[in-house]
Design a protein around this motif. Structure first.
Motif: not given
Length: 148
Positions: A92-118
């Motif tokens: 479930x955590x991996x599934x949620x991580x995938x959702x966060x990554x996709x959502x962050x990409x769609x909202x224009x967040x850089x990978x470096x900003x996404x890393x702490x949330x992941x």
């Protein structure tokens, strides 16, 4: 196969999937691989362990009552139950991580900003999701205000 071995295999598989999510290109093929070879295999492992523990005689002679705290504690008091629960978290955590990554990409967040949330989602799932929901809400509101 021992419960320690299954624990190590599921942990390793989840870590490889998380590394791919964090570092690999996020094209549809890579995301599909993470979903089907990462999340789905963890779910399959969970289903097999669940069936073995509850119906196949791998666990205690008496099936724990999961509607009570005492029953859940009895399940997690066994190696099989602990590995089962841990695999549940990993999937479930991996599934949620995938959702966060996709959502962050769609909202224009850089990978470096996404890393702490992941990372938070990997380590302490609900806290990572909670933090992401707060940040994404602010970005969504700002994007909506710009669109007006």
């Amino acid at each position: 196969m021992s419960w320690e071995t299954i624990f190590s295999l599921t942990n390793g598989w989840a870590l490889v999937s998380w590394l791919a999510l964090a570092a690999a290109p996020r094209n549809p093929k890579i995301l599909a691989l993470i979903l089907y070879l990462g999340v789905m295999l963890l779910c399959l492992a969970y289903a097999i362990m669940f069936g073995g523990l509850f119906f196949g005689g791998w666990g205690p002679s008496k099936t724990p009552d999961l509607t009570t705290l005492a029953g859940v504690m009895a399940l997690f008091d066994s190696k099989g139950g602990a590995v089962l629960g841990w695999t549940h978290y990993l999937a479930f955590d991996l599934f949620i991580g995938m959702w966060i990554a996709r959502d962050a990409d769609q909202k224009g967040f850089s990978r470096i900003v996404q890393l702490p949330f992941l990372f938070l989602t990997l380590m302490v799932g609900p806290i990572g999701l909670f933090a992401w929901l707060i940040v994404r809400d602010r970005r969504s509101r700002a994007q909506a205000a710009k669109a007006k």
